[in-house]
Write an enzyme that holds these catalytic residues in place. Structure first.
Site, PDB file in Angstrom:
ATOM      1  N   GLY A  35       0.829  -1.205   0.000  1.00  0.00           N
ATOM      2  CA  GLY A  35       0.000   0.000   0.000  1.00  0.00           C
ATOM      3  C   GLY A  35       0.857   1.246   0.000  1.00  0.00           C
ATOM      4  N   ALA A  36       0.254   2.394   0.448  1.00  0.00           N
ATOM      5  CA  ALA A  36       0.923   3.701   0.372  1.00  0.00           C
ATOM      6  C   ALA A  36       1.462   3.883  -1.049  1.00  0.00           C
ATOM      7  CB  ALA A  36       2.037   3.815   1.411  1.00  0.00           C
ATOM      8  N   HIS A  41       4.393   2.310  -8.090  1.00  0.00           N
ATOM      9  CA  HIS A  41       3.439   1.187  -8.083  1.00  0.00           C
ATOM     10  C   HIS A  41       2.506   1.266  -9.286  1.00  0.00           C
ATOM     11  CE1 HIS A  41       4.210   1.601  -3.597  1.00  0.00           C
ATOM     12  NE2 HIS A  41       4.520   0.340  -3.817  1.00  0.00           N
ATOM     13  N   GLY A 152       9.384  -3.673  -8.721  1.00  0.00           N
ATOM     14  CA  GLY A 152      10.268  -2.562  -9.072  1.00  0.00           C
ATOM     15  C   GLY A 152      11.719  -2.969  -8.839  1.00  0.00           C
ATOM     16  N   GLN A 153      12.606  -2.414  -9.656  1.00  0.00           N
ATOM     17  CA  GLN A 153      14.035  -2.687  -9.461  1.00  0.00           C
ATOM     18  C   GLN A 153      14.602  -1.905  -8.279  1.00  0.00           C
ATOM     19  OE1 GLN A 153      15.926  -1.802 -13.194  1.00  0.00           O
ATOM     20  NE2 GLN A 153      15.517  -3.832 -14.017  1.00  0.00           N
ATOM     21  N   LYS A 154      13.800  -0.995  -7.714  1.00  0.00           N
ATOM     22  CA  LYS A 154      14.331  -0.199  -6.607  1.00  0.00           C
ATOM     23  C   LYS A 154      14.767  -1.100  -5.456  1.00  0.00           C
ATOM     24  CE  LYS A 154      13.654   2.376  -2.955  1.00  0.00           C
ATOM     25  NZ  LYS A 154      12.748   1.940  -1.931  1.00  0.00           N
ATOM     26  N   ASP A 155      13.961  -2.130  -5.169  1.00  0.00           N
ATOM     27  CA  ASP A 155      14.348  -3.124  -4.160  1.00  0.00           C
ATOM     28  C   ASP A 155      15.065  -4.250  -4.909  1.00  0.00           C
ATOM     29  OD1 ASP A 155      12.887  -2.275  -1.500  1.00  0.00           O
ATOM     30  OD2 ASP A 155      11.530  -1.880  -3.155  1.00  0.00           O
ATOM     31  N   GLN A 158      15.673  -7.679  -3.295  1.00  0.00           N
ATOM     32  CA  GLN A 158      14.365  -8.355  -3.191  1.00  0.00           C
ATOM     33  C   GLN A 158      13.968  -8.967  -4.534  1.00  0.00           C
ATOM     34  OE1 GLN A 158      10.683  -6.848  -1.092  1.00  0.00           O
ATOM     35  NE2 GLN A 158      10.186  -6.112  -3.125  1.00  0.00           N
ATOM     36  N   ARG A 192       8.463   5.266   1.887  1.00  0.00           N
ATOM     37  CA  ARG A 192       9.096   5.817   3.100  1.00  0.00           C
ATOM     38  C   ARG A 192       9.612   7.245   2.906  1.00  0.00           C
ATOM     39  NH1 ARG A 192      10.686   0.092   4.004  1.00  0.00           N
ATOM     40  NH2 ARG A 192       9.833  -0.507   6.023  1.00  0.00           N
TER      41      ARG A 192
HETATM   42  O1  PAF Z   1       8.275  -4.435  -1.883  1.00  0.00           O
HETATM   43  C1  PAF Z   1       7.291  -4.529  -1.130  1.00  0.00           C
HETATM   44  O2  PAF Z   1       6.417  -3.657  -1.078  1.00  0.00           O
HETATM   45  C2  PAF Z   1       7.169  -5.750  -0.221  1.00  0.00           C
HETATM   46  O3  PAF Z   1       8.412  -6.181   0.220  1.00  0.00           O
HETATM   47  C3  PAF Z   1       6.364  -6.900  -0.862  1.00  0.00           C
HETATM   48  C4  PAF Z   1       7.070  -7.442  -2.093  1.00  0.00           C
HETATM   49  C5  PAF Z   1       4.972  -6.422  -1.229  1.00  0.00           C
HETATM   50  C6  PAF Z   1       6.236  -8.060   0.128  1.00  0.00           C
HETATM   51  O4  PAF Z   1       5.580  -7.670   1.291  1.00  0.00           O
END
Ligand code: PAF
Length: 283
Positions: A35-36, A41, A152-155, A158, A192
């Site tokens: 969210g947010a 997104h 997103g590639q920002k993370d 991840q 954030r």
């Molecule tokens: O990147 C995020 O917003 C979170 O880490 C995700 C992938 C939704 C998992 O909670």
């Protein structure tokens, strides 16, 4: 007024909607979020629409990826605004489970990622993080059964962890990584960023500026270790404390010593005041 997406809160209701899509032979893209929502997104929603007939957006602030000292309680929750934005973006379905739907009291199984999840980057500073992410994303993938999952590639770490997890668990979907969306001054969009004071916000673009400068110097053949040390100094001069600024192999996230060990990705995490920001860039 834009048509509101259908919102579902339970697994049977989610399955009914997905079954309806499948009955009409429609493909599905999932955009996992907490969210947010911001423009980053919404770019993932648009990219999902280009690949699939239906776009499902999950909104779930996942408690298992936050350490007790982190901002789970204060993480921005803006559901009404998010739904309005998703209506404008023409998303089809919002999957918004409660914590007890996602983690019933007898929940007892976790995904423990290795490889890129143990690269000594985010995992060094947030040891809870990738176990929590991999577990919730594995659940989201099995709940929604998408053909595509948009990240997103920002993370960046991840994205690598989730891509490997989908491969290792033989999940029949394609994980798609999309370019980071930035403010005009280069700051990577993040939910954030709202934590930044006015002064901190003015300092924040130093991260993307430094990544860009370091990438150009490394590409030109300057020694990586020296370029990164100067980059860290530059970031510290803008009132940040640096958790890491590193050059890694873009796929494995293993350390690289020279340009020919690449393709190289530069990754940074740094804290200003109470806010920790991350960013990355390809060389
Ligand atoms: O990147 C995020 O917003 C979170 O880490 C995700 C992938 C939704 C998992 O909670």
């Amino acid at each position: 007024m834009a048509k509101r997406p259908t919102i579902v809160h339970t697994i049977p209701a989610l399955r009914r909607e997905i079954a309806r899509y499948r009955k009409s032979r429609e493909t599905v893209a999932l955009v996992p979020t907490m969210g947010a929502l911001h423009r980053g997104h919404l770019a993932l929603v648009r990219a999902g629409q280009q690949r699939a007939d239906r776009v499902v957006v999950s909104i779930f602030v996942n408690p298992t990826q936050f350490a007790p000292t982190e901002d789970f309680g204060s993480y921005p929750r803006t559901m009404k605004k998010d739904i309005d934005a998703l209506a404008d973006a023409k998303a089809d379905l919002v999957w918004a489970p409660s914590p007890s739907v996602m983690y019933p009291t007898d929940f007892a199984t976790r995904v423990a990622p290795e490889g890129a999840a143990l690269a000594g980057l985010e995992d060094k500073f947030r040891p809870h993080f990738f176990g929590g992410v991999a577990t919730v994303v594995a659940k989201l993938f099995t709940q929604v059964t998408p053909d595509f999952a948009m990240f997103g590639q920002k993370d960046y770490q991840q994205l690598r962890v989730v891509t490997q997890m989908a491969k290792d668990l033989d999940l029949p979907l394609k994980v798609v990584g999309l370019a980071t969306v930035r403010e005009k001054d280069g700051l990577a969009l993040s939910s954030r960023n709202v934590y930044l004071s006015e002064l901190e916000r003015r300092h924040a673009p130093v991260l993307s500026r430094t990544l860009k400068a370091c990438a150009a110097r490394i590409k030109a053949g300057e020694p990586i270790a020296m370029v990164l040390e100067e980059g860290r100094m530059h970031i510290r001069q803008a009132e940040f404390s640096v958790d890491y600024l590193e050059a890694r192999h873009a796929l494995t996230l293993a350390p690289v010593a020279t340009l020919k060990d690449g393709p190289i990705r530069l990754l940074v995490a740094a804290k200003i005041g109470k806010t920790r920001l991350i960013d990355n860039l390809g060389v």
